[in-house]
Design a protein around this motif. Structure first.
Motif, mmCIF file in Angstrom:
data_model
loop_
_atom_site.group_PDB
_atom_site.id
_atom_site.type_symbol
_atom_site.label_atom_id
_atom_site.label_comp_id
_atom_site.label_asym_id
_atom_site.label_seq_id
_atom_site.Cartn_x
_atom_site.Cartn_y
_atom_site.Cartn_z
ATOM 1 N N ASN A 1 -7.957 -20.556 -10.913
ATOM 2 C CA ASN A 1 -7.495 -19.396 -11.680
ATOM 3 C C ASN A 1 -7.702 -19.599 -13.180
ATOM 4 N N GLN B 1 -0.866 -15.478 -9.320
ATOM 5 C CA GLN B 1 -0.520 -15.503 -7.899
ATOM 6 C C GLN B 1 0.424 -14.361 -7.507
ATOM 7 N N THR C 1 -1.298 -12.200 -3.938
ATOM 8 C CA THR C 1 -2.258 -13.120 -3.319
ATOM 9 C C THR C 1 -1.634 -13.794 -2.104
ATOM 10 N N TYR D 1 -1.824 -20.277 -1.580
ATOM 11 C CA TYR D 1 -2.929 -21.206 -1.752
ATOM 12 C C TYR D 1 -2.661 -22.450 -0.906
ATOM 13 N N THR E 1 -9.217 -15.855 -5.678
ATOM 14 C CA THR E 1 -7.779 -15.750 -5.951
ATOM 15 C C THR E 1 -6.967 -15.483 -4.687
#
Length: 192
Positions: A5, A63, A66, A69, A142
């Motif tokens: 990012n 974030q 999204t 991760y 992302t």
């Protein structure tokens, strides 16, 4: 913040800087430099969608909107980052190659020339290919579940805009454009 990012954020800043001249020129072009400029929603809708996509992309760097991760999604994120970086600069390259012929509008300028070099050698609308792949790449990088649908929604409007631009170029450049059209793809190389 996540390293991918951070790279995207830095690239957004860099590409803004690289595009500032084209943006200024676009505003100046609003005053009497056009020979022909069709009135159509395709003048503004794709630009609005692309701006909204960029704003959502910036928000997704934090974030928001999204997926989580996780390590098993890292490969798709890295591939997406590659697409995002490469095609954000392809878009700028295409704008620079257009030079004085560049306009944010679908239009023919008074001193318009048909550009067939650089990325335009193989593709008539490399900016639109770059926009599609950049947004899809950014969505993957992302893991944004908001950018992805926005990127997909833009695609038919970019194809319609490219088609209208082709008709306008054919109207003004006639046989030269027809010859160029046979040698190049509309948005993807060798197709259309």
């Amino acid at each position: 913040m996540d390293p991918i990012n951070i790279i995207i954020g830095l690239n957004i800043i860099a590409t803004f800087g690289a595009n500032i001249g084209a943006a200024k020129k676009g505003f100046k072009d609003k005053i009497g430099v056009f020979k022909d400029k069709p009135k159509t929603y395709l003048q503004t809708l794709p630009l609005v969608l692309s701006t909204v996509t960029l704003v959502v992309m910036i928000i997704s760097l934090f974030q928001v909107g999204t997926l989580e991760y996780k390590a098993e999604k890292q490969t798709i994120r890295i591939i997406g980052l590659g697409f995002y970086l490469i095609f954000s600069w392809v878009q700028i390259w295409a704008t620079k190659v257009l030079g004085d012929n560049y306009s944010q509008d679908i239009a023919i300028k008074k001193n318009h020339q048909l550009v067939t070099n650089g990325p335009f050698r193989a593709i008539r609308h490399p900016q639109y290919l770059a926009q599609i792949l950049m947004d899809l790449g950014g969505s993957a990088a992302t893991l944004s579940f908001i950018v992805a649908p926005l990127a997909l929604i833009q695609i038919p409007f970019l194809f319609m805009r490219a088609s209208l631009e082709d008709k306008l170029l054919e109207k003004y450049f006639g046989e030269n454009f027809k010859f160029y059209k046979k040698k190049s793809g509309m948005i993807f190389p060798f197709i259309g």
